[in-house]
Design a protein around this motif. Sequence first.
Motif, short mmCIF file in Angstrom:
data_model
loop_
_atom_site.label_atom_id
_atom_site.label_comp_id
_atom_site.label_asym_id
_atom_site.label_seq_id
_atom_site.Cartn_x
_atom_site.Cartn_y
_atom_site.Cartn_z
N ASN A 91 -4.78 3.40 -5.67
CA ASN A 91 -5.70 4.62 -6.03
C ASN A 91 -5.66 5.56 -5.02
O ASN A 91 -6.26 5.77 -4.29
CB ASN A 91 -7.23 4.36 -6.20
N ASN A 139 -7.64 1.67 -2.10
CA ASN A 139 -8.34 2.86 -2.36
C ASN A 139 -7.98 3.77 -1.10
O ASN A 139 -8.45 3.32 -0.06
CB ASN A 139 -9.50 2.85 -2.65
N MET A 162 -15.84 5.92 -2.51
CA MET A 162 -14.82 5.10 -2.67
C MET A 162 -14.80 3.75 -1.57
O MET A 162 -14.25 2.82 -2.07
CB MET A 162 -13.41 5.75 -2.59
N THR A 166 -15.17 0.23 -2.95
CA THR A 166 -14.11 -0.89 -2.39
C THR A 166 -14.76 -2.29 -2.24
O THR A 166 -14.35 -3.29 -2.59
CB THR A 166 -13.18 -0.48 -1.06
N SER A 182 -9.75 -0.41 1.61
CA SER A 182 -9.48 0.95 1.35
C SER A 182 -8.72 1.54 2.79
O SER A 182 -8.89 0.51 3.69
CB SER A 182 -10.65 1.70 1.45
#
Length: 250
Positions: A91, A139, A162, A166, A182
């Motif tokens: 992502n 991410n 985010m 995660t 992440s």
Amino acid sequence: MKIALVTGASRGIGRSAALQLAARDVAVVVTYVRGKDQADSLVAQIEATGGSAAALQLDVSKVKSFDLFAQNFKSILQRKWQRETFDYLVNNAGIGGFSLIADVTETYFDQMVNVHFKGPFFLTQILLPLLADNSKIINTTSATTRVAYAGTSPYAACKGAMDIITRCLAKEFGARGIQVNSISPGAIRTELADSALDKNPEFAQAIANETAFGRVGEADDVGKVIASLLSDDNNWINAQRIEVAGGFYI
């Protein structure tokens, strides 16, 4: 063969990650919003060196488009690789932005949320049935979740969200062996940062001065880390925020 989906891969960090993965014999599906020519060029570059790739249009801010995207993605998996699932989700798609809190509009705020938090959340959700067991998710967040800069508040807040998601994903998906981390880049010289770095050398130098390595990062500095984290060498790293910033503000 492993298959990766990298969002926002027509340029910058996403493009580097796609190339680094392809160099490690991973098939790659890259997404773009408007940069179709750039994405097609990336696919051609990967295939010219013996890799396998495809491109799909995706606007991560448009959650209502995800059903159709998932259908198109599934079709490519079946047609090109005779697979029903894929192995790596990155992502990465994002947009630049700078606004002091006093100047933030609701439109700007919603754009930051839709691209950097709501979109990745619901994209991961809708792609979950296509993710293979023992797969991996990365991410892309930001070092601004640790180091506060004026003008970055909505962006940094979404990236911080985010980082939290995660850990939640890792907890919920652990029973399927899905690994979630992440990566948090510092200042990286990409198209998104042109206005702040290339057009403002004083700012770029100030960033470099606060970085242990004495320079601003490049896309490959992050793309290589993404590819490395997705390799089997890092199967026991899970639910972590990994800063990729060359020693920024230490």
